[in-house]
Design a protein around this motif. Structure first.
Motif, PDB file in Angstrom:
ATOM      1  N   ASP A 169       0.846  -1.185   0.000  1.00  5.50           N
ATOM      2  CA  ASP A 169       0.000   0.000   0.000  1.00  5.50           C
ATOM      3  C   ASP A 169       0.892   1.250   0.000  1.00  5.50           C
ATOM      4  O   ASP A 169       1.790   1.368   0.832  1.00  5.50           O
ATOM      5  N   PRO A 170       0.676   2.194  -0.925  1.00  7.38           N
ATOM      6  CA  PRO A 170       1.557   3.366  -1.026  1.00  7.38           C
ATOM      7  C   PRO A 170       1.646   4.197   0.265  1.00  7.38           C
ATOM      8  O   PRO A 170       2.722   4.659   0.628  1.00  7.38           O
ATOM      9  N   LEU A 171       0.531   4.369   0.958  1.00  6.25           N
ATOM     10  CA  LEU A 171       0.552   5.163   2.185  1.00  6.25           C
ATOM     11  C   LEU A 171       1.338   4.447   3.289  1.00  6.25           C
ATOM     12  O   LEU A 171       2.143   5.060   3.989  1.00  6.25           O
ATOM     13  N   ARG A 172       1.128   3.142   3.431  1.00  6.70           N
ATOM     14  CA  ARG A 172       1.871   2.388   4.450  1.00  6.70           C
ATOM     15  C   ARG A 172       3.361   2.381   4.124  1.00  6.70           C
ATOM     16  O   ARG A 172       4.206   2.460   5.018  1.00  6.70           O
ATOM     17  N   LEU A 173       3.693   2.304   2.852  1.00  9.54           N
ATOM     18  CA  LEU A 173       5.098   2.358   2.447  1.00  9.54           C
ATOM     19  C   LEU A 173       5.708   3.716   2.798  1.00  9.54           C
ATOM     20  O   LEU A 173       6.830   3.788   3.297  1.00  9.54           O
ATOM     21  N   ARG A 174       4.957   4.776   2.602  1.00 12.46           N
ATOM     22  CA  ARG A 174       5.432   6.112   2.970  1.00 12.46           C
ATOM     23  C   ARG A 174       5.622   6.236   4.479  1.00 12.46           C
ATOM     24  O   ARG A 174       6.572   6.874   4.941  1.00 12.46           O
ATOM     25  N   ILE A 175       4.719   5.639   5.251  1.00 14.79           N
ATOM     26  CA  ILE A 175       4.857   5.638   6.716  1.00 14.79           C
ATOM     27  C   ILE A 175       6.180   4.984   7.098  1.00 14.79           C
ATOM     28  O   ILE A 175       6.951   5.522   7.896  1.00 14.79           O
ATOM     29  N   LEU A 176       6.445   3.817   6.514  1.00 12.58           N
ATOM     30  CA  LEU A 176       7.688   3.103   6.821  1.00 12.58           C
ATOM     31  C   LEU A 176       8.910   3.903   6.397  1.00 12.58           C
ATOM     32  O   LEU A 176       9.905   3.950   7.121  1.00 12.58           O
ATOM     33  N   GLU A 177       8.853   4.527   5.228  1.00 15.36           N
ATOM     34  CA  GLU A 177       9.986   5.328   4.747  1.00 15.36           C
ATOM     35  C   GLU A 177      10.315   6.457   5.711  1.00 15.36           C
ATOM     36  O   GLU A 177      11.480   6.706   6.025  1.00 15.36           O
ATOM     37  N   ILE A 178       9.303   7.150   6.186  1.00 15.84           N
ATOM     38  CA  ILE A 178       9.508   8.248   7.129  1.00 15.84           C
ATOM     39  C   ILE A 178      10.091   7.722   8.444  1.00 15.84           C
ATOM     40  O   ILE A 178      11.020   8.308   9.003  1.00 15.84           O
ATOM     41  N   MET A 179       9.562   6.608   8.897  1.00 21.16           N
ATOM     42  CA  MET A 179      10.036   6.064  10.167  1.00 21.16           C
ATOM     43  C   MET A 179      11.466   5.523  10.056  1.00 21.16           C
ATOM     44  O   MET A 179      12.241   5.636  10.998  1.00 21.16           O
ATOM     45  N   VAL A 180      11.830   4.971   8.917  1.00 24.55           N
ATOM     46  CA  VAL A 180      13.199   4.484   8.715  1.00 24.55           C
ATOM     47  C   VAL A 180      14.167   5.659   8.646  1.00 24.55           C
ATOM     48  O   VAL A 180      15.272   5.596   9.182  1.00 24.55           O
ATOM     49  N   ALA A 181      13.746   6.739   7.997  1.00 24.36           N
ATOM     50  CA  ALA A 181      14.606   7.917   7.867  1.00 24.36           C
ATOM     51  C   ALA A 181      14.997   8.488   9.232  1.00 24.36           C
ATOM     52  O   ALA A 181      16.084   9.028   9.390  1.00 24.36           O
ATOM     53  N   GLU A 182      14.117   8.346  10.202  1.00 18.62           N
ATOM     54  CA  GLU A 182      14.395   8.800  11.566  1.00 18.62           C
ATOM     55  C   GLU A 182      14.106   7.645  12.522  1.00 18.62           C
ATOM     56  O   GLU A 182      13.225   7.730  13.376  1.00 18.62           O
ATOM     57  N   HIS A 196      -3.993   2.161   9.073  1.00 15.30           N
ATOM     58  CA  HIS A 196      -2.724   1.779   8.457  1.00 15.30           C
ATOM     59  C   HIS A 196      -1.661   1.457   9.506  1.00 15.30           C
ATOM     60  O   HIS A 196      -0.931   0.470   9.377  1.00 15.30           O
ATOM     61  N   VAL A 197      -1.581   2.272  10.534  1.00 11.90           N
ATOM     62  CA  VAL A 197      -0.610   2.012  11.607  1.00 11.90           C
ATOM     63  C   VAL A 197      -0.972   0.719  12.329  1.00 11.90           C
ATOM     64  O   VAL A 197      -0.089  -0.089  12.645  1.00 11.90           O
ATOM     65  N   ASP A 198      -2.247   0.481  12.572  1.00  9.07           N
ATOM     66  CA  ASP A 198      -2.670  -0.773  13.217  1.00  9.07           C
ATOM     67  C   ASP A 198      -2.276  -1.988  12.378  1.00  9.07           C
ATOM     68  O   ASP A 198      -1.824  -2.999  12.911  1.00  9.07           O
ATOM     69  N   LEU A 199      -2.436  -1.890  11.065  1.00  4.34           N
ATOM     70  CA  LEU A 199      -2.057  -3.002  10.192  1.00  4.34           C
ATOM     71  C   LEU A 199      -0.545  -3.236  10.213  1.00  4.34           C
ATOM     72  O   LEU A 199      -0.084  -4.375  10.271  1.00  4.34           O
ATOM     73  N   LEU A 200       0.233  -2.162  10.190  1.00  2.10           N
ATOM     74  CA  LEU A 200       1.696  -2.292  10.281  1.00  2.10           C
ATOM     75  C   LEU A 200       2.110  -2.886  11.622  1.00  2.10           C
ATOM     76  O   LEU A 200       3.034  -3.693  11.696  1.00  2.10           O
ATOM     77  N   LEU A 201       1.422  -2.512  12.670  1.00  8.50           N
ATOM     78  CA  LEU A 201       1.684  -3.061  14.004  1.00  8.50           C
ATOM     79  C   LEU A 201       1.354  -4.549  14.047  1.00  8.50           C
ATOM     80  O   LEU A 201       2.132  -5.360  14.555  1.00  8.50           O
ATOM     81  N   GLU A 202       0.224  -4.924  13.464  1.00  4.97           N
ATOM     82  CA  GLU A 202      -0.204  -6.328  13.412  1.00  4.97           C
ATOM     83  C   GLU A 202       0.804  -7.204  12.663  1.00  4.97           C
ATOM     84  O   GLU A 202       1.044  -8.350  13.028  1.00  4.97           O
ATOM     85  N   ARG A 203       1.416  -6.673  11.611  1.00  4.23           N
ATOM     86  CA  ARG A 203       2.381  -7.423  10.800  1.00  4.23           C
ATOM     87  C   ARG A 203       3.812  -7.279  11.340  1.00  4.23           C
ATOM     88  O   ARG A 203       4.757  -7.708  10.715  1.00  4.23           O
ATOM     89  N   ASP A 204       3.991  -6.646  12.495  1.00  3.56           N
ATOM     90  CA  ASP A 204       5.284  -6.422  13.154  1.00  3.56           C
ATOM     91  C   ASP A 204       6.251  -5.631  12.268  1.00  3.56           C
ATOM     92  O   ASP A 204       7.446  -5.879  12.260  1.00  3.56           O
ATOM     93  N   LEU A 205       5.701  -4.679  11.540  1.00  2.00           N
ATOM     94  CA  LEU A 205       6.535  -3.778  10.747  1.00  2.00           C
ATOM     95  C   LEU A 205       6.842  -2.506  11.542  1.00  2.00           C
ATOM     96  O   LEU A 205       7.821  -1.831  11.292  1.00  2.00           O
ATOM     97  N   VAL A 206       5.972  -2.185  12.486  1.00  2.00           N
ATOM     98  CA  VAL A 206       6.234  -1.137  13.471  1.00  2.00           C
ATOM     99  C   VAL A 206       5.924  -1.727  14.842  1.00  2.00           C
ATOM    100  O   VAL A 206       5.195  -2.718  14.951  1.00  2.00           O
ATOM    101  N   ARG A 207       6.487  -1.109  15.863  1.00  2.00           N
ATOM    102  CA  ARG A 207       6.279  -1.573  17.233  1.00  2.00           C
ATOM    103  C   ARG A 207       5.938  -0.397  18.126  1.00  2.00           C
ATOM    104  O   ARG A 207       6.440   0.702  17.928  1.00  2.00           O
ATOM    105  N   GLU A 239      -1.548   8.596  24.412  1.00  2.00           N
ATOM    106  CA  GLU A 239      -1.025   8.608  23.051  1.00  2.00           C
ATOM    107  C   GLU A 239       0.057   7.541  22.935  1.00  2.00           C
ATOM    108  O   GLU A 239       0.997   7.533  23.717  1.00  2.00           O
ATOM    109  N   THR A 240      -0.095   6.636  21.981  1.00  2.00           N
ATOM    110  CA  THR A 240       0.922   5.609  21.732  1.00  2.00           C
ATOM    111  C   THR A 240       1.912   6.151  20.716  1.00  2.00           C
ATOM    112  O   THR A 240       1.527   6.818  19.760  1.00  2.00           O
ATOM    113  N   ARG A 241       3.175   5.834  20.945  1.00  2.00           N
ATOM    114  CA  ARG A 241       4.239   6.243  20.035  1.00  2.00           C
ATOM    115  C   ARG A 241       4.835   4.983  19.422  1.00  2.00           C
ATOM    116  O   ARG A 241       4.911   3.949  20.074  1.00  2.00           O
ATOM    117  N   TYR A 242       5.235   5.055  18.162  1.00  2.00           N
ATOM    118  CA  TYR A 242       5.674   3.885  17.407  1.00  2.00           C
ATOM    119  C   TYR A 242       7.068   4.099  16.836  1.00  2.00           C
ATOM    120  O   TYR A 242       7.463   5.215  16.524  1.00  2.00           O
TER     121      TYR A 242
END
Length: 107
Positions: free
Chosen positions: A30-43, A67-78, A90-93
């Motif tokens: 998913d393009p938006l989830r990929l962008r989320i990961l890109e931003i998080m990897v950059a920092e 989208h964040v919940d799905l990434l969390l479910e797939r262990d792509l973010v924690r 507020e949860t931080r990832y």
């Protein structure tokens, strides 16, 4: 005043994550989830709230929760911590891995 409830400062992302299942591949396609990961990897040392991610991406906060919940479910973010902001928890990832590698068995 904001109060930190839980924060894992010593945690660092894994160097690499092997993507070996279709559901995780779908999650990152998913393009938006990929962008989320890109931003998080950059920092990758930073813990992000959904509100901060929305601001960085220029999208409404309400659009990101799923989208964040799905990434969390797939262990792509924690979940990296929680803090109390104006009476709301507020949860931080953080990103789970700095890079992704696709398993050849997927092809």
């Amino acid at each position: 005043m904001d109060e930190i409830l839980v924060e894992d400062e010593g945690w660092a992302p894994d160097p690499e994550r092997l993507v070996s299942d279709i559901d995780t591949l779908k999650a990152i396609s998913d393009p938006l989830r990929l962008r989320i990961l890109e931003i998080m990897v950059a920092e990758s040392r930073r813990a992000w709230s959904v509100k901060e991610l929305a601001a960085a991406l220029g999208v409404p906060v309400t659009r990101l929760y799923h989208h964040v919940d799905l990434l969390l479910e797939r262990d792509l973010v924690r979940a990296a911590g929680r803090r109390l902001v104006s009476g709301i928890v507020e949860t931080r990832y953080r990103v789970a891995a700095r890079s992704l590698r696709l398993d050849r068995g997927l092809f």
